[in-house]
Design a protein around this motif. Structure first.
Motif, PDB file in Angstrom:
ATOM      1  N   PHE A 122       0.986  -1.367   0.015  1.00  0.00           N
ATOM      2  CA  PHE A 122      -0.108   0.273  -0.003  1.00  0.00           C
ATOM      3  C   PHE A 122       0.664   1.310   0.041  1.00  0.00           C
ATOM      4  O   PHE A 122       0.551   1.998  -0.258  1.00  0.00           O
ATOM      5  N   HIS A 123       2.405   1.222  -0.514  1.00  0.00           N
ATOM      6  CA  HIS A 123       2.713   1.972  -0.640  1.00  0.00           C
ATOM      7  C   HIS A 123       3.843   2.880  -1.491  1.00  0.00           C
ATOM      8  O   HIS A 123       4.973   2.994  -1.967  1.00  0.00           O
ATOM      9  N   VAL A 124       3.296   1.795  -2.863  1.00  0.00           N
ATOM     10  CA  VAL A 124       3.931   2.239  -4.494  1.00  0.00           C
ATOM     11  C   VAL A 124       4.249   3.973  -4.690  1.00  0.00           C
ATOM     12  O   VAL A 124       2.808   4.342  -4.302  1.00  0.00           O
ATOM     13  N   SER A 125       4.987   3.558  -5.105  1.00  0.00           N
ATOM     14  CA  SER A 125       5.531   5.700  -4.632  1.00  0.00           C
ATOM     15  C   SER A 125       6.257   5.757  -6.220  1.00  0.00           C
ATOM     16  O   SER A 125       5.917   6.727  -6.466  1.00  0.00           O
ATOM     17  N   LEU A 126       6.513   5.228  -6.959  1.00  0.00           N
ATOM     18  CA  LEU A 126       7.113   5.235  -8.375  1.00  0.00           C
ATOM     19  C   LEU A 126       6.005   5.554  -9.295  1.00  0.00           C
ATOM     20  O   LEU A 126       5.569   4.056  -9.338  1.00  0.00           O
ATOM     21  N   ALA A 127       6.397   6.032  -9.917  1.00  0.00           N
ATOM     22  CA  ALA A 127       5.113   6.083 -11.163  1.00  0.00           C
ATOM     23  C   ALA A 127       6.607   6.888 -12.615  1.00  0.00           C
ATOM     24  O   ALA A 127       6.885   7.827 -12.070  1.00  0.00           O
ATOM     25  N   ARG A 128       5.897   6.366 -13.804  1.00  0.00           N
ATOM     26  CA  ARG A 128       6.679   6.169 -14.639  1.00  0.00           C
ATOM     27  C   ARG A 128       5.652   6.434 -15.894  1.00  0.00           C
ATOM     28  O   ARG A 128       5.045   5.946 -15.951  1.00  0.00           O
ATOM     29  N   THR A 129       6.608   7.741 -16.997  1.00  0.00           N
ATOM     30  CA  THR A 129       5.318   8.169 -18.071  1.00  0.00           C
ATOM     31  C   THR A 129       5.762   6.843 -18.840  1.00  0.00           C
ATOM     32  O   THR A 129       7.121   6.656 -19.447  1.00  0.00           O
ATOM     33  N   VAL A 130       4.727   5.963 -19.942  1.00  0.00           N
ATOM     34  CA  VAL A 130       5.015   5.302 -20.651  1.00  0.00           C
ATOM     35  C   VAL A 130       4.359   5.362 -21.914  1.00  0.00           C
ATOM     36  O   VAL A 130       3.166   5.958 -22.103  1.00  0.00           O
ATOM     37  N   LEU A 131       5.718   5.170 -23.057  1.00  0.00           N
ATOM     38  CA  LEU A 131       4.430   5.200 -24.568  1.00  0.00           C
ATOM     39  C   LEU A 131       4.783   4.016 -25.194  1.00  0.00           C
ATOM     40  O   LEU A 131       5.204   3.096 -24.805  1.00  0.00           O
ATOM     41  N   LEU A 132       3.791   3.520 -25.432  1.00  0.00           N
ATOM     42  CA  LEU A 132       3.210   2.427 -26.414  1.00  0.00           C
ATOM     43  C   LEU A 132       4.540   2.835 -27.721  1.00  0.00           C
ATOM     44  O   LEU A 132       4.673   3.209 -27.834  1.00  0.00           O
ATOM     45  N   GLU A 133       4.622   1.452 -27.767  1.00  0.00           N
ATOM     46  CA  GLU A 133       5.844   1.499 -29.520  1.00  0.00           C
ATOM     47  C   GLU A 133       4.843   2.476 -30.572  1.00  0.00           C
ATOM     48  O   GLU A 133       3.860   2.061 -30.259  1.00  0.00           O
ATOM     49  N   GLY A 134       6.069   2.779 -31.184  1.00  0.00           N
ATOM     50  CA  GLY A 134       5.744   3.944 -31.902  1.00  0.00           C
ATOM     51  C   GLY A 134       5.149   5.001 -31.481  1.00  0.00           C
ATOM     52  O   GLY A 134       4.891   6.342 -32.596  1.00  0.00           O
ATOM     53  N   GLN A 135       5.374   5.010 -30.589  1.00  0.00           N
ATOM     54  CA  GLN A 135       4.537   7.191 -29.812  1.00  0.00           C
ATOM     55  C   GLN A 135       5.929   7.708 -29.294  1.00  0.00           C
ATOM     56  O   GLN A 135       6.345   6.764 -28.177  1.00  0.00           O
ATOM     57  N   GLU A 136       6.546   8.503 -29.526  1.00  0.00           N
ATOM     58  CA  GLU A 136       7.131   8.992 -28.908  1.00  0.00           C
ATOM     59  C   GLU A 136       7.518  10.450 -28.716  1.00  0.00           C
ATOM     60  O   GLU A 136       8.281  11.213 -28.171  1.00  0.00           O
ATOM     61  N   ASP A 137       6.107  11.159 -29.294  1.00  0.00           N
ATOM     62  CA  ASP A 137       6.569  12.241 -28.864  1.00  0.00           C
ATOM     63  C   ASP A 137       4.770  12.748 -26.756  1.00  0.00           C
ATOM     64  O   ASP A 137       4.337  12.724 -27.574  1.00  0.00           O
ATOM     65  N   THR A 138       6.167  12.483 -26.020  1.00  0.00           N
ATOM     66  CA  THR A 138       4.913  13.008 -24.926  1.00  0.00           C
ATOM     67  C   THR A 138       4.896  14.159 -24.908  1.00  0.00           C
ATOM     68  O   THR A 138       3.729  15.051 -24.141  1.00  0.00           O
ATOM     69  N   ALA A 139       5.268  15.412 -26.129  1.00  0.00           N
ATOM     70  CA  ALA A 139       4.679  16.228 -25.699  1.00  0.00           C
ATOM     71  C   ALA A 139       3.113  16.281 -26.244  1.00  0.00           C
ATOM     72  O   ALA A 139       1.555  17.180 -26.824  1.00  0.00           O
ATOM     73  N   ALA A 140       2.482  15.776 -27.030  1.00  0.00           N
ATOM     74  CA  ALA A 140       1.111  15.384 -28.001  1.00  0.00           C
ATOM     75  C   ALA A 140       0.489  14.814 -26.911  1.00  0.00           C
ATOM     76  O   ALA A 140      -0.719  14.393 -26.924  1.00  0.00           O
ATOM     77  N   GLY A 141       0.461  14.020 -25.252  1.00  0.00           N
ATOM     78  CA  GLY A 141      -0.202  13.908 -24.490  1.00  0.00           C
ATOM     79  C   GLY A 141      -0.444  12.283 -24.453  1.00  0.00           C
ATOM     80  O   GLY A 141      -1.542  11.802 -23.734  1.00  0.00           O
ATOM     81  N   LYS A 142       0.549  12.170 -25.300  1.00  0.00           N
ATOM     82  CA  LYS A 142       0.400  10.849 -25.636  1.00  0.00           C
ATOM     83  C   LYS A 142       1.127   9.498 -24.271  1.00  0.00           C
ATOM     84  O   LYS A 142       0.643   8.303 -24.318  1.00  0.00           O
ATOM     85  N   GLY A 143       1.660  10.081 -24.032  1.00  0.00           N
ATOM     86  CA  GLY A 143       2.338   9.373 -22.600  1.00  0.00           C
ATOM     87  C   GLY A 143       1.690   9.185 -21.427  1.00  0.00           C
ATOM     88  O   GLY A 143       0.485   9.920 -21.212  1.00  0.00           O
ATOM     89  N   ARG A 144       1.768   8.443 -21.030  1.00  0.00           N
ATOM     90  CA  ARG A 144       0.252   7.550 -19.660  1.00  0.00           C
ATOM     91  C   ARG A 144       1.751   7.646 -18.478  1.00  0.00           C
ATOM     92  O   ARG A 144       2.423   6.932 -18.020  1.00  0.00           O
ATOM     93  N   PHE A 145       1.004   8.199 -17.419  1.00  0.00           N
ATOM     94  CA  PHE A 145       1.552   7.842 -16.369  1.00  0.00           C
ATOM     95  C   PHE A 145       0.886   7.040 -15.342  1.00  0.00           C
ATOM     96  O   PHE A 145      -0.238   6.930 -14.864  1.00  0.00           O
ATOM     97  N   THR A 146       1.816   6.548 -15.582  1.00  0.00           N
ATOM     98  CA  THR A 146       1.618   4.700 -14.603  1.00  0.00           C
ATOM     99  C   THR A 146       2.632   4.536 -12.823  1.00  0.00           C
ATOM    100  O   THR A 146       3.390   4.876 -13.658  1.00  0.00           O
ATOM    101  N   LEU A 147       1.705   3.718 -12.310  1.00  0.00           N
ATOM    102  CA  LEU A 147       2.879   3.620 -11.400  1.00  0.00           C
ATOM    103  C   LEU A 147       3.629   2.197 -11.359  1.00  0.00           C
ATOM    104  O   LEU A 147       3.434   1.263 -12.603  1.00  0.00           O
ATOM    105  N   MET A 148       4.416   2.179 -11.223  1.00  0.00           N
ATOM    106  CA  MET A 148       5.566   1.719 -11.650  1.00  0.00           C
ATOM    107  C   MET A 148       5.659   0.247 -10.420  1.00  0.00           C
ATOM    108  O   MET A 148       6.387   1.441  -9.417  1.00  0.00           O
ATOM    109  N   SER A 149       6.508  -1.240 -10.044  1.00  0.00           N
ATOM    110  CA  SER A 149       6.807  -1.119  -8.852  1.00  0.00           C
ATOM    111  C   SER A 149       7.912  -2.622  -9.796  1.00  0.00           C
ATOM    112  O   SER A 149       7.685  -3.653 -10.457  1.00  0.00           O
ATOM    113  N   VAL A 150       8.778  -2.507  -9.183  1.00  0.00           N
ATOM    114  CA  VAL A 150       9.819  -3.580  -9.570  1.00  0.00           C
ATOM    115  C   VAL A 150      10.190  -4.510  -7.860  1.00  0.00           C
ATOM    116  O   VAL A 150      10.115  -4.286  -6.768  1.00  0.00           O
TER     117      VAL A 150
END
Length: 720
Positions: A513-541
């Protein structure tokens, strides 16, 4: 008034039974209100012990991709600090935990990493020594200095006045103590009191995410500024907003759509995620405690009505001898006000006792909170105000009722009839009805909270918490590099697996209940985060075998393997929510994604069931698992599936792993205990409401008994 007071004292001493009953009723009601107000005053209302807090403003970030109020990145803070026109000074801070060694067992202390102008901007003067100098916040790692808190100075150094000639060992490194903060100041975060402050330029030694500090995308630091004289909060926000727009144009990928918002520093002292919960819980508790006070006041009003009826001949005689109605009303109000003040004093005694019990029930997460439940001037004024208000409001009606009779009729002897009138019985009956109704409301509210707590305890968290324990550590506290850290993690796993009672062991980055890491994820072929295609997603390692140990089913694909090394292509496992969001209606196995900032893509090899990652009962949210073999973090958590009591086995695992490094701080706990801690607010609310509901019922029962007993006694001759 003095004569009225003397007469009231004699009258109350003479009627001891009535006085004790009234004072106890009011004491319970006022004590309940004072206890809750003391808690809210300490958390929400107490002013920060800084210079001119009204001129301080917190600079918060608004990100369209992540709703809510966020901190700032370090590079953005530097630009705001150096080029703004509305702040005379702008400081930065972030809460950290540090491993204190050098005096027995390692200790966990809370602290803050701060900019060099932190104390100067706040106007906080150390009681010993000084704050930080500008040069101590100029070169990374050049000045290992620290300001310690008053509490730590007392506990560790016995208030040594020459403490500035000594050092303190934090995370395996000696820091020169340059000052001691005043006792009232424990930082700007109400729920995490700081014991030590270190300059920002020591971030590589103490900050767990040192690699991200200089990246604009990562919002890691709280920022507070002192507005220039004559600059309002709105003007300050407009001025800093234009800078945010300039930074967006200069760094579009990092600051796309980001804006700033200024709030008061008092509001920012509690996280915006926690403040609504605290405010709502406080409102509910104040309403319930007000119901209890209303019932107590109705009790006293009934007692006053009965007492006034018993003194009917006395009041009639005084009126006949020339006393004015106003003087008699004033006399009776003086008695009721005196009763209320005595009840307020009893309430303060009860509140002092109850607040200690209440604070002892706080969860471990608040063990380092800077909240002090003091009965300060604000609490005393509140108690005095409700006491006097109670005395006037619930003493006025009985006083007017007692002096409103017909003088000629009342002088006649009418034993057994004076208080059998319909009007007298109706007033007391209405009060009893109100008492019962309010007590039912309090009991129903308590029942609903208990039911909610029961339901929360039965929520499916997505994993098997039974017989699961954790041991958390951070090898970065002792300055381990990656190679040494990985070796420690490998040995810790081996030691844990060999402890009796351990069925399986694995590693993860985060405590449940303390997952704190989150990264912006780009699906394959999507390179431009400025276009709003990046998705901020939780990540656990996590380590291979993590899903099996904690009991999260793998629905599709495979788990991580030891063959997935740092030199092989990176792989990830996504949960159901991520698979549905990224590839609706498709098979995610074999799909490729890229994390913003990384050049290489990673392949999806599995799909895991959804679980709760940040709170019990949360809505399903996307999460991606990475392999700890491929992503290194100095912070890690040993998860152990046990055959017996998880707390006892986790403690044994902690002792075994501790032998690898005696100076490394390890903390063990059962996952069941973590779940109980997560529900502390619901448990506390349910317990308090249950107590208040029971108290309301007792007061209502006493009120009913008092009215019935009085009515029977008044009609004894009729019955005989």
């Amino acid at each position: 008034m003095i004569e009225d007071l003397r007469y009231s004292l004699r009258a109350l001493v003479k009627a001891r039974g009535f006085t004790i009953a009234a004072v106890l009723s009011l004491g319970l009601g006022i004590g309940a209100n004072t206890t809750i107000f003391t808690l809210l005053n300490a958390v929400l209302l107490r002013p920060l012990p800084v210079e001119e807090p009204a001129r301080l403003a917190a600079v918060r970030t608004l990100d369209p991709r992540n709703p809510g109020l966020w901190p700032c990145s370090y590079p953005n803070y530097q630009d705001y600090r150096d080029h703004n026109q509305v702040f005379s000074s702008l400081l930065l801070y972030s809460a950290i935990t540090l491993n204190l060694t050098g005096s027995g067992e390692p200790q966990l202390v809370t602290g803050q990493i701060v900019s060099g102008n932190y104390f100067a901007t706040l106007g906080v003067n150390p009681v010993v020594g000084r704050g930080f100098l500008p040069e101590e916040d100029a070169s990374p790692g050049a000045y290992p200095v620290a300001v310690i808190g008053y509490g730590l100075w007392t506990r560790q150094f016995g208030r040594d006045p020459r403490v500035t000639a000594r050092t303190i060992n934090l995370n395996g490194r000696a820091y020169s103590i340059v000052g001691v903060a005043p006792p009232a100041f424990q930082g700007l975060n109400e729920l995490t009191a700081a014991d030590v402050w270190v300059p920002m330029m020591m971030y590589q030694q103490v900050y767990p995410n040192a690699a991200w500090v200089n990246q604009r995308r990562f919002l890691l630091f709280a920022v507070v500024g002192r507005l220039k004289p004559g600059v309002s909060l709105q003007q300050g926000e407009a001025g800093i907003q234009s800078m945010a727009q300039d930074l967006e144009r200069q760094y579009p990928k990092d600051n796309q759509g980001r804006r700033v918002k200024l709030t008061s520093v008092a509001e920012a002292a509690i996280s915006p995620m926690i403040r609504p919960v605290v405010t709502s819980a406080g409102t509910v508790l104040m309403i319930i405690s007000a119901l209890v006070l209303s019932i107590a006041c109705a009790n006293v009003a009934n007692l006053l009505l009965a007492r006034a009826a018993g003194r009917g001949k006395e009041i009639t005689l005084r009126l006949a001898l020339g006393a004015s109605r106003w003087s008699l009303v004033r006399q009776l109000l003086t008695e009721s006000a005196l009763l209320a003040l005595l009840g307020g004093a009893a309430g303060l005694v009860l509140a002092r006792w109850a607040r200690d019990i209440l604070w002892s029930m706080r969860p471990p997460m608040f063990a380092y909170a800077g909240v002090h439940l003091d009965l300060d001037g604000r609490v005393l004024c509140y108690t005095l105000a409700i006491s006097l208000l109670t005395g006037v409001l619930f003493g006025l009606a009985p006083a007017l009722r007692a002096t409103s009779g017909d003088l000629a009729s009342d002088l006649k002897e009418r034993s057994g009839q004076a208080e059998s009138s319909l009007k007298g019985r109706r007033t007391r009956s209405v009060l009893v009805i109100c008492q019962v109704a309010l007590s039912v409301v309090a009991l129903v509210g308590a029942g609903l909270f208990v039911r909610s707590l029961w339901n929360a305890g039965r929520i499916d968290t997505g994993f098997d918490a039974a017989r699961l324990g954790v041991v958390a550590f951070n090898v970065g506290d002792q300055g381990y590099n990656e190679g040494r850290g990985r070796e420690f993690e490998r040995q810790a796993l081996e030691r844990a697996a060999g402890v009796p009672g351990v069925v399986s062991a694995t590693l993860g980055k985060d405590v449940p209940f303390h997952v704190s890491l989150a990264r912006t994820v780009l699906l394959e072929g999507q390179e431009d985060t400025a276009a709003g295609k990046g998705r901020f997603t939780l990540m656990s390692v996590v380590w291979p075998g993590y899903l099996r140990t904690v009991g999260i089913p793998l629905l599709r694909g495979r788990d991580f393997r030891s063959l997935d090394t740092a030199t092989t292509p990176r792989v990830v496992i996504v949960n159901e929510a991520a698979a549905t969001a990224y590839w609706p209606g498709e098979n995610p196995i074999g799909k490729r994604i890229r994390f913003f900032g990384d050049n290489a893509a990673v392949e999806v090899v599995g799909v895991a069931r959804n679980a709760n990652y940040q709170a019990i009962g949360e809505r399903p949210q996307a999460l991606i698992y990475g392999s700890l073999i491929q992503y290194y973090f100095p912070t890690a958590v040993l998860y152990v599936r046990t055959a017996g009591d998880p707390e006892a086995v986790s403690a044994a695992v902690r002792r075994e792993v501790q032998s690898l490094d005696r100076n490394l701080l390890l903390q063990s706990e059962s996952v069941g205990g973590i779940i109980r801690e997560s529900l502390w607010a619901q448990r506390l609310s349910a317990g308090l409401l249950g107590v208040f509901g029971g108290l309301a019922l007792v007061l209502a029962a006493v009120g009913i008994y008092g009215v019935v007993s009085y009515s029977v006694n008044r009609r004894a001759r009729e019955i005989e």
